[in-house]
Design an enzyme around this catalytic site. Sequence first.
Site, PDB file in Angstrom:
ATOM      1  N   THR A 177       0.854  -1.186   0.000  1.00  0.00           N
ATOM      2  CA  THR A 177       0.000   0.000   0.000  1.00  0.00           C
ATOM      3  C   THR A 177       0.894   1.242   0.000  1.00  0.00           C
ATOM      4  O   THR A 177       2.016   1.185   0.498  1.00  0.00           O
ATOM      5  CB  THR A 177      -0.831  -0.061   1.304  1.00  0.00           C
ATOM      6  OG1 THR A 177      -1.753  -1.123   1.172  1.00  0.00           O
ATOM      7  CG2 THR A 177      -1.560   1.224   1.607  1.00  0.00           C
ATOM      8  N   SER A 207     -10.857  -1.633   2.839  1.00  0.00           N
ATOM      9  CA  SER A 207      -9.666  -1.565   3.698  1.00  0.00           C
ATOM     10  C   SER A 207      -9.665  -0.329   4.601  1.00  0.00           C
ATOM     11  O   SER A 207     -10.448   0.601   4.405  1.00  0.00           O
ATOM     12  CB  SER A 207      -8.408  -1.510   2.834  1.00  0.00           C
ATOM     13  OG  SER A 207      -8.343  -0.230   2.219  1.00  0.00           O
ATOM     14  N   THR A 228      -0.238   1.644   7.072  1.00  0.00           N
ATOM     15  CA  THR A 228      -0.182   0.449   6.220  1.00  0.00           C
ATOM     16  C   THR A 228      -0.080  -0.789   7.104  1.00  0.00           C
ATOM     17  O   THR A 228       0.706  -0.814   8.051  1.00  0.00           O
ATOM     18  CB  THR A 228       1.010   0.498   5.241  1.00  0.00           C
ATOM     19  OG1 THR A 228       1.145  -0.807   4.648  1.00  0.00           O
ATOM     20  CG2 THR A 228       2.322   0.878   5.896  1.00  0.00           C
ATOM     21  N   GLY A 231      -5.538  -4.367   7.375  1.00  0.00           N
ATOM     22  CA  GLY A 231      -6.592  -3.362   7.482  1.00  0.00           C
ATOM     23  C   GLY A 231      -7.632  -3.650   8.546  1.00  0.00           C
ATOM     24  O   GLY A 231      -8.084  -2.737   9.233  1.00  0.00           O
TER      25      GLY A 231
HETATM   26  N1  ASP Z   1      -3.938  -1.695   4.785  1.00  0.00           N
HETATM   27  C1  ASP Z   1      -4.059  -2.406   3.540  1.00  0.00           C
HETATM   28  C2  ASP Z   1      -5.321  -3.228   3.558  1.00  0.00           C
HETATM   29  O1  ASP Z   1      -5.695  -3.750   4.581  1.00  0.00           O
HETATM   30  C3  ASP Z   1      -2.908  -3.313   3.241  1.00  0.00           C
HETATM   31  C4  ASP Z   1      -1.520  -2.741   3.383  1.00  0.00           C
HETATM   32  O2  ASP Z   1      -1.343  -1.713   4.023  1.00  0.00           O
HETATM   33  O3  ASP Z   1      -0.567  -3.331   2.828  1.00  0.00           O
HETATM   34  O4  ASP Z   1      -5.902  -3.405   2.532  1.00  0.00           O
END
Ligand code: ASP
Length: 312
Positions: A177, A207, A228, A231
């Site tokens: 992300t 997310s 990040t 989520g």
């Molecule tokens: N936060 C993102 C999600 O849950 C994933 C990530 O940060 O890599 O979709």
Amino acid sequence: MVKPFSIAIHGGAGAFQRKQMKKEIELSIKKDLESSVLAGHSILKKSGDALDAAVEAVRILEDSPNFNAGRGSVFNNKEIIEMDASVMHGKKMTAGAIAGVRHIKNPIMLARDVMKKSKHVLLVGEGAEEFAFEHNHQYIKQDYFYTTIQYNRLIYMKKRDLFELSDPEYLNNKYGTVGAVALDQQGNLASATSTGGITNKRYGRVSDSALIGSGTVAENGNVAVSTTGIGEIFIRKMVASDVAARMRYLEEDIITASESVIQGDLKSIGGEGGLIAIDAYGNICFSMNTSGMYRASIDINGNLIIKIYSDD
Ligand code: ASP
């Protein structure tokens, strides 16, 4: 006199291991991080707005197949790419977000348009795309977002019924992300976050990156945060707003507040990941409870750093 300004970006957190990371991938990712942070910084330098700087930095990462946002996004369990993004401007705490879009080249620019051109904060799916086409976003076929590496990753995850941020097989192929936070010369703080989500997520899953207060927060005079990580847990912990609240009510500094959340409460409920934050003075904080987070920043003195591992 020039007022302080600074910017920080991330390209996702995860269980990265030095010895498994291919040199050419590392170099290519670092190059993208550098272009992104420099582009955002040059807007701030010309007295541009913090949100425009953060959006431009994120747009560059969305256009690179090296990250899980825009081109290079991960697939859901129906082999479709659905993307989420959100932005917040700290002056009046205005915000915009979209979730589950499939045909928008730069979800982060659409999130900004939701903030500026609609009466709403969060639009999803077909409604978000209808709004996009009314506001001059082009229809982009799913093929544009497709990368073989992400497709193979889906097949691997599906076979094992996995839905995780990182797994041993793909440690050297972490795609994250993306997000950016900035302080501009007018004292505005802003944050922007964009993602394809998590491989093999259920169709329709939203997310933290789409949610103000979980993935994205900006409050002038206090802090801007972009997160990040897994989520589901970041949503339950409302990570970004928790950092902001600690700073506001407990008067914690940016590092104490960020670390309390990332290493404390979040970790204790199984939340893996990290965040980037900038306070009202331009101080930058990177916090993670994973072995790495792609990240870069240019501080108030103009110093550029680009890092990958937590111990860099
Ligand atoms: N936060 C993102 C999600 O849950 C994933 C990530 O940060 O890599 O979709």
